[in-house]
Design a protein around this motif. Structure first.
Motif, PDB file in Angstrom:
ATOM      1  N   SER A 255     -13.380  26.820 -20.557  1.00  0.00           N
ATOM      2  CA  SER A 255     -13.168  28.073 -20.541  1.00  0.00           C
ATOM      3  C   SER A 255     -12.628  28.288 -19.204  1.00  0.00           C
ATOM      4  N   PHE A 256     -13.570  27.412 -17.974  1.00  0.00           N
ATOM      5  CA  PHE A 256     -13.242  28.038 -16.728  1.00  0.00           C
ATOM      6  C   PHE A 256     -12.184  27.736 -16.325  1.00  0.00           C
ATOM      7  N   ASN A 269      -5.559  35.744  -4.953  1.00  0.00           N
ATOM      8  CA  ASN A 269      -6.641  34.518  -4.075  1.00  0.00           C
ATOM      9  C   ASN A 269      -7.060  33.468  -4.840  1.00  0.00           C
ATOM     10  N   VAL A 270      -7.945  32.711  -4.791  1.00  0.00           N
ATOM     11  CA  VAL A 270      -8.430  31.437  -4.557  1.00  0.00           C
ATOM     12  C   VAL A 270      -9.846  31.776  -4.986  1.00  0.00           C
ATOM     13  N   GLU A 271     -10.585  32.808  -3.951  1.00  0.00           N
ATOM     14  CA  GLU A 271     -11.993  33.642  -4.380  1.00  0.00           C
ATOM     15  C   GLU A 271     -11.968  34.285  -5.802  1.00  0.00           C
ATOM     16  N   THR A 272     -11.015  35.379  -5.981  1.00  0.00           N
ATOM     17  CA  THR A 272     -10.327  35.784  -7.304  1.00  0.00           C
ATOM     18  C   THR A 272     -10.665  34.876  -8.543  1.00  0.00           C
ATOM     19  N   CYS A 273     -10.013  34.054  -8.017  1.00  0.00           N
ATOM     20  CA  CYS A 273      -8.995  32.828  -9.369  1.00  0.00           C
ATOM     21  C   CYS A 273     -11.067  32.225  -9.856  1.00  0.00           C
ATOM     22  N   LEU A 274     -11.608  31.627  -8.645  1.00  0.00           N
ATOM     23  CA  LEU A 274     -13.100  31.483  -9.084  1.00  0.00           C
ATOM     24  C   LEU A 274     -13.977  32.730  -9.937  1.00  0.00           C
ATOM     25  N   GLN A 275     -13.961  33.912  -9.234  1.00  0.00           N
ATOM     26  CA  GLN A 275     -14.272  34.369 -10.333  1.00  0.00           C
ATOM     27  C   GLN A 275     -14.377  34.252 -11.533  1.00  0.00           C
ATOM     28  N   TYR A 276     -12.863  34.760 -11.881  1.00  0.00           N
ATOM     29  CA  TYR A 276     -12.146  34.598 -12.947  1.00  0.00           C
ATOM     30  C   TYR A 276     -12.834  33.252 -13.841  1.00  0.00           C
ATOM     31  N   GLY A 277     -12.832  32.332 -12.965  1.00  0.00           N
ATOM     32  CA  GLY A 277     -13.184  30.978 -14.602  1.00  0.00           C
ATOM     33  C   GLY A 277     -14.362  31.538 -14.012  1.00  0.00           C
ATOM     34  N   ASN A 278     -15.632  31.688 -13.932  1.00  0.00           N
ATOM     35  CA  ASN A 278     -16.901  31.539 -13.366  1.00  0.00           C
ATOM     36  C   ASN A 278     -17.191  32.571 -14.789  1.00  0.00           C
ATOM     37  N   VAL A 279     -16.166  33.631 -14.816  1.00  0.00           N
ATOM     38  CA  VAL A 279     -16.503  34.664 -16.140  1.00  0.00           C
ATOM     39  C   VAL A 279     -16.644  34.540 -17.392  1.00  0.00           C
ATOM     40  N   CYS A 280     -14.927  34.022 -16.942  1.00  0.00           N
ATOM     41  CA  CYS A 280     -14.970  33.014 -18.569  1.00  0.00           C
ATOM     42  C   CYS A 280     -15.992  32.302 -19.364  1.00  0.00           C
ATOM     43  N   GLY A 281     -15.961  30.984 -18.051  1.00  0.00           N
ATOM     44  CA  GLY A 281     -17.310  29.825 -18.510  1.00  0.00           C
ATOM     45  C   GLY A 281     -18.400  30.254 -18.902  1.00  0.00           C
ATOM     46  N   ALA A 282     -18.838  31.868 -18.111  1.00  0.00           N
ATOM     47  CA  ALA A 282     -19.947  32.659 -18.693  1.00  0.00           C
ATOM     48  C   ALA A 282     -20.241  32.809 -19.918  1.00  0.00           C
ATOM     49  N   LEU A 283     -18.819  33.953 -20.355  1.00  0.00           N
ATOM     50  CA  LEU A 283     -19.040  34.321 -21.785  1.00  0.00           C
ATOM     51  C   LEU A 283     -18.689  33.492 -22.276  1.00  0.00           C
ATOM     52  N   SER A 284     -17.967  31.782 -22.020  1.00  0.00           N
ATOM     53  CA  SER A 284     -17.329  30.919 -23.510  1.00  0.00           C
ATOM     54  C   SER A 284     -19.249  30.680 -23.831  1.00  0.00           C
TER      55      SER A 284
END
Length: 317
Positions: A255-256, A269-284
């Motif tokens: 999910s991340f 940008n990379v920071e936003t990509c990491l943010q999106y990944g962490n949100v998806c991982g947390a909700l998963s």
């Protein structure tokens, strides 16, 4: 015009999730558990569903059995608009199955590889795969299919596609150093912290990243509850994890990956990509099943609006 935003290559199977099993039954013994549920499993399949839920047009390339489980996986893909025309049907094997025990704590697995074992990189129809703008591939097995991966990546790059790969766990235990040569062909190369340490031989993440940066200019490493880190063009960016109530950690890394690649493919940008990944991982991790809890685009944006400004942390080196 390309037909798909992304083509995903790899494993798809059934996950039977068993919750509340505290001991393995002895011969002749029956044990009742808290719950047992069935979901789509396999890292590539979970990535594909999570990416499709975010709104991208995804095609899946893998092998399923001609059985009820195979039809179930195809049906679930269809619900999310995932194109199944690239999936092959095995004539000899059933669809793979993984039994995941106590996913909310220290997970244990019993796996039958089934039709997934018939997926051969050398047999892929690259012309069909080139219908996508981007290709995400899993299933790297070190020395056992290294040359096939290199050949595939070279050809797909020549055809103008962008590529990402989650290298995955090396079940041979060799941690083949040829992986560094492979990195050069991928636009984004993903792994987790333990895998990075095994491959590089270092025990600090920044040492590992700087070593790998001589082979790839965009590496992403998942740090579990610490979040994730990326090195792109020589710059290291951290993003801490979001707090989450853990129900089932199955598929959190996939999910991340989907969140990160979604950001990458939409020009973030990379920071936003990491943010999106962490949100998806947390909700998963908040629901049973590897992709049940992953958000759609609206859910992603709502989570960030509610929590992002308060708990995001970034460090750069």
């Amino acid at each position: 015009m390309k037909k798909f935003d992304a083509v995903v290559i790899g494993d798809a199977n059934i996950d039977l999730v068993v919750a509340g099993l505290n001991q393995i039954p002895q011969p002749g013994q029956e044990i009742f558990v808290n719950n047992m549920t069935m979901h789509v499993g396999g890292g590539a399949a979970l990535f594909a569903i999570s990416l499709a839920k975010l709104g991208l047009h995804v095609a899946f390339n893998g092998v399923l059995g001609d059985d009820g489980y195979g039809h179930y996986v195809r049906g679930e893909f269809g619900q999310y608009g995932i194109d199944t025309s690239l999936i092959k049907t095995s004539k000899t094997s059933n669809t793979g199955i993984t039994i995941a025990i106590n996913p909310e704590t220290d997970r244990s697995f019993i796996t039958y590889g089934g039709s997934n074992m018939e997926l051969e990189i050398r047999d892929l129809d690259l012309a069909q795969i080139a219908q996508g703008k981007h290709v995400h591939v899993t299933g790297y097995r070190g020395r056992r299919n290294h040359e096939e991966f290199i050949a595939m990546a070279k050809l797909l790059k020549e055809m103008g596609l962008t590529l990402s790969c989650d290298v995955g766990w090396d079940d041979s235990g060799e941690w083949f150093k040829g992986v560094f040569d492979l990195m050069a062909y991928f636009d984004v190369f993903l792994m987790n912290e333990t895998e990075a340490f095994h491959y590089t031989g270092f025990d600090h993440i920044e040492e590992s990243l700087r070593f790998m940066a001589s082979y790839s200019n965009h590496i992403v490493v998942k740090l579990g509850p610490k979040g994730a880190v990326a090195m792109k063009d020589g710059r290291i960016t951290y993003h801490s994890a979001f707090p989450a109530e853990t129900v089932d950690t199955t598929g959190a890394g996939d999910s991340f990956n989907a969140g990160y690649i979604y950001g990458h493919l939409t020009g973030q940008n990379v920071e936003t990509c990491l943010q999106y990944g962490n949100v998806c991982g947390a909700l998963s991790v908040g629901a049973h099943g590897g992709s049940t809890g992953t958000p759609d685009k609206d859910g992603l944006e709502a989570f960030i609006l509610q929590f992002g400004d308060h708990i995001k942390e970034r460090m750069e080196a």
